[in-house]
Enzyme design. Structure first.
Site, PDB file in Angstrom:
ATOM      1  N   ARG A 115      15.284 -12.889  40.976  1.00  0.00           N
ATOM      2  CA  ARG A 115      16.482 -12.057  41.071  1.00  0.00           C
ATOM      3  C   ARG A 115      16.599 -11.508  42.499  1.00  0.00           C
ATOM      4  O   ARG A 115      15.733 -10.761  42.964  1.00  0.00           O
ATOM      5  CB  ARG A 115      16.397 -10.893  40.077  1.00  0.00           C
ATOM      6  N   GLU A 137       0.442   4.281  10.698  1.00  0.00           N
ATOM      7  CA  GLU A 137      -1.025   4.280  10.661  1.00  0.00           C
ATOM      8  C   GLU A 137      -1.619   5.344  11.582  1.00  0.00           C
ATOM      9  O   GLU A 137      -2.559   5.095  12.322  1.00  0.00           O
ATOM     10  CB  GLU A 137      -1.561   2.875  10.938  1.00  0.00           C
ATOM     11  N   THR A 178       0.248   8.816  13.622  1.00  0.00           N
ATOM     12  CA  THR A 178       1.119   9.018  14.794  1.00  0.00           C
ATOM     13  C   THR A 178       0.267   9.347  16.033  1.00  0.00           C
ATOM     14  O   THR A 178      -0.927   9.641  15.909  1.00  0.00           O
ATOM     15  CB  THR A 178       2.074  10.205  14.552  1.00  0.00           C
ATOM     16  N   PHE A 223       0.868  -1.170   0.000  1.00  0.00           N
ATOM     17  CA  PHE A 223       0.000   0.000   0.000  1.00  0.00           C
ATOM     18  C   PHE A 223       0.908   1.224   0.000  1.00  0.00           C
ATOM     19  O   PHE A 223       1.663   1.433   0.955  1.00  0.00           O
ATOM     20  CB  PHE A 223      -0.866  -0.044   1.263  1.00  0.00           C
ATOM     21  N   SER A 281       1.972  12.178   7.523  1.00  0.00           N
ATOM     22  CA  SER A 281       0.722  12.484   8.234  1.00  0.00           C
ATOM     23  C   SER A 281      -0.223  13.255   7.325  1.00  0.00           C
ATOM     24  O   SER A 281      -1.430  13.027   7.310  1.00  0.00           O
ATOM     25  CB  SER A 281       1.003  13.342   9.475  1.00  0.00           C
TER      26      SER A 281
HETATM   27  C1  LIG Z   1       8.076   0.938   9.476  1.00  0.00           C
HETATM   28  C2  LIG Z   1       7.092   1.823   8.760  1.00  0.00           C
HETATM   29  C3  LIG Z   1       6.163   1.247   7.909  1.00  0.00           C
HETATM   30  C4  LIG Z   1       5.280   2.051   7.175  1.00  0.00           C
HETATM   31  N1  LIG Z   1       4.439   1.464   6.272  1.00  0.00           N
HETATM   32  C5  LIG Z   1       3.758   2.267   5.395  1.00  0.00           C
HETATM   33  C6  LIG Z   1       3.029   1.697   4.306  1.00  0.00           C
HETATM   34  O1  LIG Z   1       2.948   0.464   4.152  1.00  0.00           O
HETATM   35  N2  LIG Z   1       2.429   2.525   3.418  1.00  0.00           N
HETATM   36  C7  LIG Z   1       2.485   3.888   3.526  1.00  0.00           C
HETATM   37  O2  LIG Z   1       1.940   4.584   2.682  1.00  0.00           O
HETATM   38  N3  LIG Z   1       3.157   4.468   4.584  1.00  0.00           N
HETATM   39  C8  LIG Z   1       3.795   3.691   5.502  1.00  0.00           C
HETATM   40  N4  LIG Z   1       4.505   4.262   6.543  1.00  0.00           N
HETATM   41  C9  LIG Z   1       4.548   5.718   6.657  1.00  0.00           C
HETATM   42  C10 LIG Z   1       3.838   6.220   7.895  1.00  0.00           C
HETATM   43  O3  LIG Z   1       2.441   6.134   7.719  1.00  0.00           O
HETATM   44  C11 LIG Z   1       4.323   7.643   8.173  1.00  0.00           C
HETATM   45  O4  LIG Z   1       5.681   7.562   8.582  1.00  0.00           O
HETATM   46  C12 LIG Z   1       3.498   8.351   9.232  1.00  0.00           C
HETATM   47  O5  LIG Z   1       2.197   8.607   8.762  1.00  0.00           O
HETATM   48  C13 LIG Z   1       4.143   9.657   9.679  1.00  0.00           C
HETATM   49  O6  LIG Z   1       4.479  10.446   8.572  1.00  0.00           O
HETATM   50  P1  LIG Z   1       5.943  11.084   8.480  1.00  0.00           P
HETATM   51  O7  LIG Z   1       6.925   9.997   8.750  1.00  0.00           O
HETATM   52  O8  LIG Z   1       6.036  11.792   7.180  1.00  0.00           O
HETATM   53  O9  LIG Z   1       6.025  12.104   9.638  1.00  0.00           O
HETATM   54  P2  LIG Z   1       5.444  13.613   9.590  1.00  0.00           P
HETATM   55  O10 LIG Z   1       4.062  13.612   9.067  1.00  0.00           O
HETATM   56  O11 LIG Z   1       6.445  14.479   8.921  1.00  0.00           O
HETATM   57  O12 LIG Z   1       5.413  13.957  11.122  1.00  0.00           O
HETATM   58  C14 LIG Z   1       6.590  14.324  11.866  1.00  0.00           C
HETATM   59  C15 LIG Z   1       6.145  14.625  13.290  1.00  0.00           C
HETATM   60  O13 LIG Z   1       5.242  15.740  13.282  1.00  0.00           O
HETATM   61  C16 LIG Z   1       4.026  15.356  13.892  1.00  0.00           C
HETATM   62  N5  LIG Z   1       2.928  16.046  13.215  1.00  0.00           N
HETATM   63  C17 LIG Z   1       2.631  16.015  11.892  1.00  0.00           C
HETATM   64  N6  LIG Z   1       1.540  16.762  11.643  1.00  0.00           N
HETATM   65  C18 LIG Z   1       1.132  17.258  12.837  1.00  0.00           C
HETATM   66  C19 LIG Z   1       0.044  18.081  13.260  1.00  0.00           C
HETATM   67  N7  LIG Z   1      -0.857  18.547  12.389  1.00  0.00           N
HETATM   68  N8  LIG Z   1      -0.045  18.407  14.566  1.00  0.00           N
HETATM   69  C20 LIG Z   1       0.861  17.930  15.457  1.00  0.00           C
HETATM   70  N9  LIG Z   1       1.899  17.146  15.128  1.00  0.00           N
HETATM   71  C21 LIG Z   1       2.030  16.812  13.840  1.00  0.00           C
HETATM   72  C22 LIG Z   1       3.939  13.854  13.729  1.00  0.00           C
HETATM   73  O14 LIG Z   1       3.057  13.267  14.661  1.00  0.00           O
HETATM   74  C23 LIG Z   1       5.385  13.470  13.942  1.00  0.00           C
HETATM   75  O15 LIG Z   1       5.658  13.436  15.313  1.00  0.00           O
HETATM   76  C24 LIG Z   1       5.326   3.469   7.340  1.00  0.00           C
HETATM   77  C25 LIG Z   1       6.243   4.034   8.249  1.00  0.00           C
HETATM   78  C26 LIG Z   1       7.122   3.246   8.937  1.00  0.00           C
HETATM   79  C27 LIG Z   1       8.103   3.898   9.861  1.00  0.00           C
END
Ligand SMILES: Cc1cc2nc3c(=O)[nH]c(=O)nc-3n(C[C@H](O)[C@H](O)[C@H](O)COP(=O)(O)OP(=O)(O)OC[C@H]3O[C@@H](n4cnc5c(N)ncnc54)[C@H](O)[C@@H]3O)c2cc1C
Length: 383
Positions: free
Chosen positions: A262, A357, A359, A126, A135
């Protein structure tokens, strides 16, 4: 109010519990050994063999509708079963699974993608996240432009689970009509590159450079892809914390066993209040998590709007599972930090629950919005 399980729920739960104890848990030491040698804990063939063994007892396609050969189990049943699987870190899942959005395929797409995925002959991934859009999934920049009867896709996807193993991607790209989902075969020309992470998950970056896909491979409707993406992401936010629930139960059992044996300063550490409080707090949180997960699943089974409850369960599960595994590591002292025990492995794996899925922050955003807009009440679903 009846908090007890039905006979069927007890039977299914007990079967899975026995399967995990007899068939899966004995593999733990070998899985640890292999992972530490940077090999997969289970090979695809070994996983398949275990899945077929489970299938002999009817455990196949847990949530796959019966008309597709699955068990068609409800959400509560599936949550109970996930919790049992979570009691081991061996990366096992039942066979006969296909992504929920593949069921929106037309007949021809079902034949080419859905049925072989259920059968375990094809592997999907996906792909919505991009280097500039996680996000904020609406910010995706990958594009698809029409060219005759084809679409030409360009862009980069990141962190795609199974992206390195999949032979087709459900990839989301912007089109003039809005976001559209395409079924893109690896043979169509996209490339993948594994991404090294702190856990055992090996997601991948996917590169689409002028990848040509026939218009017959649009999943759902052109311009309606974002709805499909939300359906995939929202398919079971209660399931991730359900698995973490089982892991937490097992971890606290390990902590108690260690604490009883322990001895420091002439007494087992289990006699010390500092240790007892870590165990007590963890048990309270596990109990709360159990009911948040089951309540969210119960709403799903009733066909009620469960999104708020699922976000609560996912947030609580992510935060608390991380606190619990940290305490369990602490109770084990130096041994907890070693790679001889699986605690550090769980510590790394559970960290992901707070990120993918949705944060923690995105769950809080959803929960607060629901409350502030009056879609949900702090009095809960009972009013
Ligand atoms: C091991 C792994 C597997 C994954 N598998 C998939 C997959 O199969 N398919 C897929 O499409 N994606 C996948 N992802 C992606 C995952 O869904 C994203 O990493 C996640 O949604 C966060 O997006 P980002 O990493 O860009 O962080 P960002 O969106 O850049 O966020 C960075 C930080 O800012 C915070 N933040 C962002 N927006 C806001 C807001 N409006 N208010 C407050 N805080 C905020 C976040 O909570 C986070 O702490 C995967 C990620 C990992 C690590």
């Amino acid at each position: 109010m009846d908090f007890s399980l039905s006979d069927e729920e007890t039977q299914v739960r007990d079967w899975v519990r026995t399967f995990v104890r007899k068939e899966i848990a004995p593999l733990e030491q070998e899985v640890l050994r292999r992972e530490r040698a940077h090999q997969p804990g289970l090979t695809a063939d070994e996983l398949r063999e275990l899945q077929l063994k489970a299938k002999e007892s009817g455990f196949w396609g847990v949530q796959t509708p019966e008309e597709y050969g699955g068990m068609g189990l409800g959400a509560v049943m599936t949550a109970l079963l996930e919790a049992e699987l979570g009691r081991t870190f061996v990366p096992f899942r039942f066979g006969g699974y296909a992504d929920n959005i593949l069921f929106y395929a037309n007949d021809e797409q079902k034949r080419r993608y859905l049925l072989p995925t259920i059968a375990g002959e094809r592997r999907s991934c996906f792909a919505i996240s991009e280097p500039g859009a996680g996000s904020d999934a609406r910010a995706i920049r990958a594009t698809a432009r029409r060219d005759g009867d084809d679409w030409v896709i360009n862009g980069e996807k990141t962190f795609i689970t199974n992206g390195n193993e999949a032979d087709f991607a459900m990839v989301f790209a912007t089109t003039d009509e809005g976001v559209t989902c395409f079924l893109a075969d690896r043979a169509d020309g996209w490339r993948s590159e594994p991404i090294d992470t702190m856990g055992q998950w090996g997601p991948a970056a996917l590169v689409f450079e002028d990848v040509r896909v026939p218009s017959a491979n649009v999943l759902g409707e052109v311009g309606k892809g974002f709805d499909l993406a939300m359906k995939w992401i929202g398919r079971g936010r209660y399931l991730l914390p359900a698995r973490a629930l089982g892991s937490c139960e097992r971890l606290v059992e390990m902590a108690m066993e260690h604490a009883r044996t322990r001895v420091t300063f002439g007494a087992p550490i289990a006699d010390r209040q500092a240790i007892q409080w870590m165990i007590a707090d963890s048990a309270v949180e596990i109990e709360a998590l159990r009911w948040l997960v089951l309540h969210a699943a119960w709403l799903v089974d009733r066909g009620a709007d469960s999104r708020h409850a699922q976000s609560i369960a996912k947030l609580y599960g992510g935060v608390k599972a991380n606190e619990i595994v940290d305490r369990v590591l602490q109770v084990h002292g130096g041994m907890g930090y070693t790679r001889e025990l699986p605690v550090e492995r769980w510590y790394r794996e559970l960290r992901l629950l707070r990120i993918y899925e949705g944060t923690d922050e995105i769950q809080r955003r959803t929960i607060a919005r629901n409350l502030l807009k009056g879609h949900a009440s702090v009095s809960g679903t009972l009013g």
